[in-house]
Scaffold this active site. Structure first.
Site, PDB file in Angstrom:
ATOM      1  N   ARG A  49       0.834  -1.198   0.000  1.00 15.27           N
ATOM      2  CA  ARG A  49       0.000   0.000   0.000  1.00 15.27           C
ATOM      3  C   ARG A  49       0.873   1.254   0.000  1.00 15.27           C
ATOM      4  O   ARG A  49       1.943   1.279   0.599  1.00 15.27           O
ATOM      5  CB  ARG A  49      -0.899   0.019   1.238  1.00 15.27           C
ATOM      6  CG  ARG A  49      -1.855  -1.162   1.310  1.00 15.27           C
ATOM      7  CD  ARG A  49      -2.535  -1.185   2.658  1.00 15.27           C
ATOM      8  NE  ARG A  49      -3.374  -2.366   2.821  1.00 15.27           N
ATOM      9  CZ  ARG A  49      -3.942  -2.721   3.971  1.00 15.27           C
ATOM     10  NH1 ARG A  49      -3.746  -1.987   5.056  1.00 15.27           N
ATOM     11  NH2 ARG A  49      -4.696  -3.802   4.030  1.00 15.27           N
ATOM     12  N   ASP A  51       0.733   5.677   0.496  1.00 13.85           N
ATOM     13  CA  ASP A  51      -0.041   6.761   1.095  1.00 13.85           C
ATOM     14  C   ASP A  51      -0.429   7.796   0.045  1.00 13.85           C
ATOM     15  O   ASP A  51       0.060   7.791  -1.079  1.00 13.85           O
ATOM     16  CB  ASP A  51       0.784   7.453   2.181  1.00 13.85           C
ATOM     17  CG  ASP A  51       1.040   6.561   3.383  1.00 13.85           C
ATOM     18  OD1 ASP A  51       0.210   5.671   3.645  1.00 13.85           O
ATOM     19  OD2 ASP A  51       2.067   6.760   4.059  1.00 13.85           O
ATOM     20  N   TYR A 109      11.888   0.931  -2.501  1.00  9.62           N
ATOM     21  CA  TYR A 109      11.394   2.301  -2.612  1.00  9.62           C
ATOM     22  C   TYR A 109      12.532   3.219  -3.028  1.00  9.62           C
ATOM     23  O   TYR A 109      13.705   2.944  -2.748  1.00  9.62           O
ATOM     24  CB  TYR A 109      10.858   2.808  -1.274  1.00  9.62           C
ATOM     25  CG  TYR A 109       9.490   2.310  -0.899  1.00  9.62           C
ATOM     26  CD1 TYR A 109       8.346   3.051  -1.205  1.00  9.62           C
ATOM     27  CD2 TYR A 109       9.323   1.095  -0.235  1.00  9.62           C
ATOM     28  CE1 TYR A 109       7.086   2.598  -0.845  1.00  9.62           C
ATOM     29  CE2 TYR A 109       8.066   0.642   0.125  1.00  9.62           C
ATOM     30  CZ  TYR A 109       6.948   1.404  -0.183  1.00  9.62           C
ATOM     31  OH  TYR A 109       5.696   0.957   0.169  1.00  9.62           O
ATOM     32  N   ARG A 196       9.567   7.761   4.889  1.00 15.14           N
ATOM     33  CA  ARG A 196       9.481   9.216   5.083  1.00 15.14           C
ATOM     34  C   ARG A 196      10.088   9.623   6.424  1.00 15.14           C
ATOM     35  O   ARG A 196      10.684  10.706   6.546  1.00 15.14           O
ATOM     36  CB  ARG A 196       8.032   9.668   4.969  1.00 15.14           C
ATOM     37  CG  ARG A 196       7.477   9.539   3.558  1.00 15.14           C
ATOM     38  CD  ARG A 196       5.978   9.736   3.515  1.00 15.14           C
ATOM     39  NE  ARG A 196       5.606  11.039   4.030  1.00 15.14           N
ATOM     40  CZ  ARG A 196       4.343  11.385   4.310  1.00 15.14           C
ATOM     41  NH1 ARG A 196       3.358  10.503   4.128  1.00 15.14           N
ATOM     42  NH2 ARG A 196       4.080  12.585   4.771  1.00 15.14           N
TER      43      ARG A 196
END
Length: 260
Positions: A49, A51, A109, A196
């Site tokens: 998932r 954001d 990522y 993040r």
């Protein structure tokens, strides 16, 4: 038949991946396109998932269907009903025991960052931004302290639903090309907001506001309050899951090569 799709998307306009009552998520748009293409209601399961505001260069989903269509039809058909910032790149039949999330043995990522006195313009929403110079050696040294198996509670969002905060960070690479930095992360799995929150700490160290060893202190604290604030989602890209070779799935889409 179980099918897997490779999907890319720009996340600025959406409330994340996972379906919500608003209907304004990537999953909602993909499932609506599949429904228009097949005239059947199809539910998808994703590899990871993302954001709101986060982009996907190779999200992988699977779903079950009794329709027999050629692989290229599962690409072109849904794409004809998808908005321009979401695209299906490939489709593959997979065994019934394949699971987009559970079969993944890793996830990747990237965070793309602009270092400039001037804020982003044409790349607005696609990159993070700092205006102060960054020290690459300090960030590289801090990143090394994150490799291996650790309790990453200090980098975990309060609403994270992961069963354990213990993850194995396999790789962190930091490179610069002109005014743009690219931070690439690979782990067995990630916590909610983990990248993040890691970026927030790496940039505090890169700007010289904290010493390199502060990263180890934050990690050892196992307390979100010990870390830097969560950094912006704009430059975060889900590069995709890592699967064992026997599944025979592509490891990237064409969108993967767009990043600096």
């Amino acid at each position: 038949m179980r099918l897997a799709l490779g999907v890319s998307y720009a996340g600025q306009a959406y409330d994340g991946w996972q379906s919500q009552p608003s209907g304004n998520t990537v999953q909602d748009r993909l499932e609506a396109a599949l429904r228009q293409f097949t005239q059947q209601r199809i539910g998808t399961v994703c590899a990871g998932r993302t954001d709101a505001g986060v982009h996907g260069l190779m999200q992988v989903v699977h779903f079950d269907t009794d329709l027999d269509r050629k692989e290229h039809a599962w690409v072109r058909g849904p794409n004809s009903f998808l908005p321009g910032d979401i695209a299906v790149h490939w489709a593959r039949p997979v065994p019934a025991d394949f699971h987009a999330r559970a079969s993944a043995i890793g996830r990747r990522y990237a965070y793309v960052l602009l270092e400039s006195p001037v804020r982003p313009s044409v790349e607005r929403g696609r990159v993070g931004w700092v205006f102060r110079p960054l020290d690459p050696a300090a960030m590289q040294a801090a990143a090394q302290q994150l490799l291996g198996e650790h309790d990453f509670s200090s980098f975990r969002a309060a609403e994270c639903q992961a069963r354990t905060p213990v993850k194995t960070m396999r790789r962190i690479e930091i490179a610069r090309r002109g005014a743009y930095w690219r931070f690439e992360f690979e782990a067995d799995a990630f916590l909610h907001h983990m990248i993040r929150n890691l970026m927030g700490c790496l940039l505090v160290i890169g700007k010289g506001d904290r010493p390199v060893d502060w990263m180890a202190e934050v990690l050892a604290a196992r307390d979100r309050r010990a870390a830097a604030p969560t950094f912006a989602p704009d430059g975060l890209y889900f590069l995709g899951p890592v699967y064992a070779p026997h599944w025979g799935l592509p490891d990237r889409t064409a969108a993967y090569d767009w990043l600096p």
